[in-house]
Motif scaffolding. Structure first.
Motif, PDB file in Angstrom:
ATOM      1  N   VAL A   8       1.006  -1.156   0.205  1.00 50.79           N
ATOM      2  CA  VAL A   8      -0.029   0.070  -0.023  1.00 50.79           C
ATOM      3  C   VAL A   8       0.855   1.232   0.007  1.00 50.79           C
ATOM      4  CG1 VAL A   8      -2.025   1.276   1.176  1.00 50.79           C
ATOM      5  CG2 VAL A   8      -1.624  -1.136   1.261  1.00 50.79           C
ATOM      6  N   ARG A   9       1.023   2.131  -1.022  1.00 56.03           N
ATOM      7  CA  ARG A   9       1.670   3.212  -1.116  1.00 56.03           C
ATOM      8  C   ARG A   9       0.661   4.401  -1.067  1.00 56.03           C
ATOM      9  NH1 ARG A   9       6.837   2.115  -2.430  1.00 56.03           N
ATOM     10  NH2 ARG A   9       7.077   4.312  -2.731  1.00 56.03           N
ATOM     11  N   LEU A  10       1.098   5.301  -0.329  1.00 55.37           N
ATOM     12  CA  LEU A  10       0.397   6.607  -0.017  1.00 55.37           C
ATOM     13  C   LEU A  10       1.371   7.735  -0.466  1.00 55.37           C
ATOM     14  CD1 LEU A  10      -1.965   8.140   0.547  1.00 55.37           C
ATOM     15  CD2 LEU A  10      -1.124   8.395   2.897  1.00 55.37           C
ATOM     16  N   GLY A  11       1.077   8.232  -1.616  1.00 59.18           N
ATOM     17  CA  GLY A  11       2.276   9.276  -2.245  1.00 59.18           C
ATOM     18  C   GLY A  11       3.730   8.311  -2.333  1.00 59.18           C
ATOM     19  N   ASP A  12       4.882   8.673  -1.821  1.00 60.05           N
ATOM     20  CA  ASP A  12       5.871   7.769  -1.910  1.00 60.05           C
ATOM     21  C   ASP A  12       6.126   7.131  -0.622  1.00 60.05           C
ATOM     22  OD1 ASP A  12       6.393  10.081  -0.844  1.00 60.05           O
ATOM     23  OD2 ASP A  12       7.969  10.682  -2.105  1.00 60.05           O
ATOM     24  N   LEU A  13       5.217   6.815   0.269  1.00 62.01           N
ATOM     25  CA  LEU A  13       5.334   6.164   1.692  1.00 62.01           C
ATOM     26  C   LEU A  13       5.025   4.919   1.544  1.00 62.01           C
ATOM     27  CD1 LEU A  13       6.529   7.001   4.253  1.00 62.01           C
ATOM     28  CD2 LEU A  13       4.172   7.568   4.966  1.00 62.01           C
ATOM     29  N   GLU A  14       5.427   3.609   1.767  1.00 63.01           N
ATOM     30  CA  GLU A  14       5.309   2.247   1.749  1.00 63.01           C
ATOM     31  C   GLU A  14       4.402   2.185   3.266  1.00 63.01           C
ATOM     32  OE1 GLU A  14       4.928  -0.220  -0.399  1.00 63.01           O
ATOM     33  OE2 GLU A  14       3.709  -1.140   1.365  1.00 63.01           O
ATOM     34  N   LEU A  15       3.329   1.825   3.236  1.00 63.59           N
ATOM     35  CA  LEU A  15       2.467   1.873   4.454  1.00 63.59           C
ATOM     36  C   LEU A  15       2.657   0.535   5.145  1.00 63.59           C
ATOM     37  CD1 LEU A  15      -0.877   3.417   3.738  1.00 63.59           C
ATOM     38  CD2 LEU A  15       1.234   4.514   4.556  1.00 63.59           C
ATOM     39  N   THR A  16       2.882  -0.563   4.357  1.00 60.95           N
ATOM     40  CA  THR A  16       2.931  -1.845   5.001  1.00 60.95           C
ATOM     41  C   THR A  16       4.052  -2.205   5.934  1.00 60.95           C
ATOM     42  OG1 THR A  16       3.701  -2.900   2.943  1.00 60.95           O
ATOM     43  CG2 THR A  16       1.284  -2.826   3.294  1.00 60.95           C
ATOM     44  N   ARG A  17       5.056  -1.404   5.559  1.00 62.72           N
ATOM     45  CA  ARG A  17       6.296  -1.571   6.416  1.00 62.72           C
ATOM     46  C   ARG A  17       6.859  -0.756   7.501  1.00 62.72           C
ATOM     47  NH1 ARG A  17       7.982  -4.261   1.557  1.00 62.72           N
ATOM     48  NH2 ARG A  17       8.832  -2.401   0.614  1.00 62.72           N
ATOM     49  N   LEU A  18       5.811   0.268   7.723  1.00 62.09           N
ATOM     50  CA  LEU A  18       5.956   1.338   8.841  1.00 62.09           C
ATOM     51  C   LEU A  18       5.970   0.590  10.287  1.00 62.09           C
ATOM     52  CD1 LEU A  18       4.088   4.126   7.470  1.00 62.09           C
ATOM     53  CD2 LEU A  18       6.214   3.788   7.128  1.00 62.09           C
ATOM     54  N   GLY A  19       6.968   1.193  10.977  1.00 59.46           N
ATOM     55  CA  GLY A  19       6.962   0.975  12.697  1.00 59.46           C
ATOM     56  C   GLY A  19       5.660   1.632  13.097  1.00 59.46           C
ATOM     57  N   ALA A  20       5.558   1.432  14.390  1.00 56.95           N
ATOM     58  CA  ALA A  20       4.426   1.874  14.972  1.00 56.95           C
ATOM     59  C   ALA A  20       4.321   3.555  14.898  1.00 56.95           C
ATOM     60  CB  ALA A  20       4.090   1.512  16.555  1.00 56.95           C
ATOM     61  N   ARG A  21       5.525   4.053  15.221  1.00 51.78           N
ATOM     62  CA  ARG A  21       5.554   5.326  15.286  1.00 51.78           C
ATOM     63  C   ARG A  21       5.221   6.237  14.159  1.00 51.78           C
ATOM     64  NH1 ARG A  21       7.432   9.406  19.063  1.00 51.78           N
ATOM     65  NH2 ARG A  21       8.044   7.672  20.330  1.00 51.78           N
ATOM     66  N   GLU A  22       5.779   5.713  12.827  1.00 48.73           N
ATOM     67  CA  GLU A  22       5.638   6.222  11.622  1.00 48.73           C
ATOM     68  C   GLU A  22       4.309   5.856  11.176  1.00 48.73           C
ATOM     69  OE1 GLU A  22       8.927   3.641  10.993  1.00 48.73           O
ATOM     70  OE2 GLU A  22       9.339   5.101  12.905  1.00 48.73           O
TER      71      GLU A  22
END
Lengths: 287, 267
Positions: A59-73
């Motif tokens: 899942v990409r929002l803009g250029d951010l890959e959401l599925t690999r984010l840690g809790a804070r991000e």
């Protein structure tokens, strides 16, 4: 702007709610997601902001890959995705203003939010949005004192206060009467236009989807089976999405499309176009 | 009775179908009861004596003496009130994290089991047993009583509050999480408002319970009005004991009435 690739969700029970969904939603596009109950519509939008963890895919929002984010991000990313719920999901015992300001929780620290000391800019913005959705005089009312339509307006205002790029909308009208449903849908679409927001709107009601969205995606058994403009939603397409049924009276007729927009604003469009349809469609969607 | 339709008499089937077994059970129970009653030593003279002593007590209760020991009574009551307030406040404060930990929908499972185990330990033992333990550990006096009641309050509050947290509307939690709120903010915005009325109600209810407990644990030496009451009994001052009992009844009733009043308001 939002890009799903091969998105899959398998619940621990073994149910495959999503089977490889590919979907691109460009900036500012209002998209309706239709499909029978259990097709995976709710799971799909919850996999985007990871209220439900996807099993595979990206899942990409803009250029951010959401599925690999840690809790804070992830919390930081969730600020960019406003969510609107079927049963409004307001905190019933908090005031309208507290519910609104909860949209800013991702931006302020714990103690500030604990003492309800939000930055002045946030409060000014909250009042502006409250005025926009027409609820200024309800600012200190408890959320459970409002009617369904008013609560959904607060829900919308809370999502907007996040200053999001995209709205994830889960059955916004399922608990509302036909007239209020249209008003709420119109409000969501108007606000998206004003702010250039994209939106994914899960909706049971095919006629509403056709009336308000510029693009319709049909989901069946966790797979995209239709993706196109509302005008191409034929009886055959509805049969592919929902299964065999008499769709002839569900599909929007030509004369309705050329209707006087003022009539639609008064909520008379439904009567003009024959018997009010939503109940029948909802029944069809339930099967 | 060849034809079922011709039957004219009916009695319910016996609980035990086998008549031998049935009678064996009845006779066996009667014999055991007779032997058991005979094994309990009954001293009729002592009972008669006790009856007259009981009468003295009833008379003392009817003619309560608030005056002659008023200093001790006042001190005891004050100690009990202090014990009640301190242990309720402390108990409720400590119960909050335990309750969060013991709610399945909030806590990860190791924390959940740890908190549930603590609650089970706190609720297994009657206050008096815990009081005896704490008196042995910390000596006579209100400190042991306070610890006892605090410990009991944690178990009681945490268990009931955890159940309330498990029953909350999940969609509100989901909505707050979706805004990007942290865990602490989610607890503050989505969970706390939903359980606050119950928390207040339970805390007020616990105030009455704790006052009553403070009278009971005093009897095993843990301070408070219970200790004063015990002393009065030991000295055969039944009028003083009667006065103390009347005061306890009055205070408990006043607590119950006001807590009921407040609870109705916070709903």
């Amino acid at each position: 702007m939002l890009e799903l690739k091969g998105l899959e969700k398998r619940y621990p029970t073994g149910d495959r709610a999503l089977r490889g969904v590919d979907l691109v939603v460009p900036q500012g596009q209002v998209m309706a997601l239709i499909g029978p109950s259990g097709a995976g519509k709710s799971t799909l939008i919850r996999c985007i902001n990871r209220l439900v963890e996807p099993t595979a895919g990206s899942v990409r929002l803009g250029d951010l890959e959401l599925t690999r984010l840690g809790a804070r991000e992830l919390r930081r990313a969730r600020r960019r995705m406003g969510m609107i719920f079927q049963e409004y999901a307001l905190v019933e015992r908090l005031s309208v203003m507290e519910n609104l300001l909860s949209g800013r929780l991702g931006y302020v620290g714990f103690w500030r939010s604990w003492f309800r000391r939000f930055p002045a800019a946030d409060i000014a913005q909250a009042f502006a949005i409250l005025d926009r959705v027409g609820l200024t005089e309800f600012v200190d009312k408890r959320a459970d004192a409002l009617s369904g339509g008013q609560r959904q307006r607060v829900g919308i205002a809370r999502a907007l206060l996040q200053d999001p790029d995209i709205l994830l909308v889960d059955e916004p009208t399922a608990s509302l009467d036909p007239k209020t449903s249209r008003q709420i849908m119109r409000l969501i679409v108007e606000l998206c236009e004003e702010r250039g927001l994209a939106a994914i709107i899960n909706i049971h009601d095919v006629a509403l989807a056709q009336q308000f969205a510029r693009r319709i995606v049909g989901l069946r058994m966790g797979e995209v089976v239709y993706d196109g403009p509302p005008a191409d939603l034929t009886a055959e397409v509805l049969t592919t999405i929902y299964g065999e049924e008499d769709w002839s009276r569900t599909i929007r007729r030509e004369d309705e499309e050329e209707e006087d927009p003022e009539a639609a604003r008064d909520g008379t469009a439904e009567e003009a176009g024959g018997p009010p349809a939503p109940d029948r469609e909802r029944l069809a969607g339930m099967t | 009775m060849a034809v079922a339709g011709a039957r004219r008499s009916w009695s319910p089937p016996p609980l035990i179908a086998n008549p031998w077994l049935r009678w064996a059970v009845v006779i066996g129970a009667a014999i055991y009861l007779y032997l058991a009653l005979n094994s309990v030593p009954l001293n009729w003279a002592r009972i008669l004596d006790g009856l007259s002593r009981g009468w003295l007590f009833v008379k003392g209760f009817l003619t309560p003496d608030f005056v002659s020991r008023h200093e001790e009574i006042f001190e005891g009551l004050l100690e009990s009130v202090v014990m009640t307030v301190v242990s309720t406040v402390l108990g409720v404060a400590l119960a909050l994290p335990v309750a969060l930990g013991a709610a399945k929908n909030v806590a990860p499972w190791p924390v959940y089991y740890l908190c549930r185990a603590f609650i089970a330990a706190s609720r297994t033992f009657q206050e008096v047993i815990i009081a005896i333990l704490f008196v042995a550990m910390f000596g006579f006096g209100p400190f042991a009583g306070m610890l006892t009641i605090t410990f009991a309050t944690i178990g009681f509050m945490a268990k009931l509050l955890a159940e309330d947290i498990e029953d909350i509307d999940r969609s509100q939690v989901e909505a707050i999480r979706a805004t990007g709120a942290s865990w602490a903010q989610t607890v503050n915005y989505a969970i706390q408002p939903q359980v606050l009325p119950r928390l207040i109600g339970l805390s007020l209810y616990r105030v009455d319970i704790n006052f009553r407990e403070s009278a009971v644990v005093g009897i095993v030496g843990a301070g408070g009005i219970g200790a004063t009451l015990n002393t009065a009994f030991d000295r055969y001052e039944y009028s003083v004991a009667g006065a103390i009992l009347l005061l306890i009844i009055g205070i408990v009733m006043a607590c119950e009435y006001t807590s009921g009043l407040i609870r109705r308001r916070v709903q």
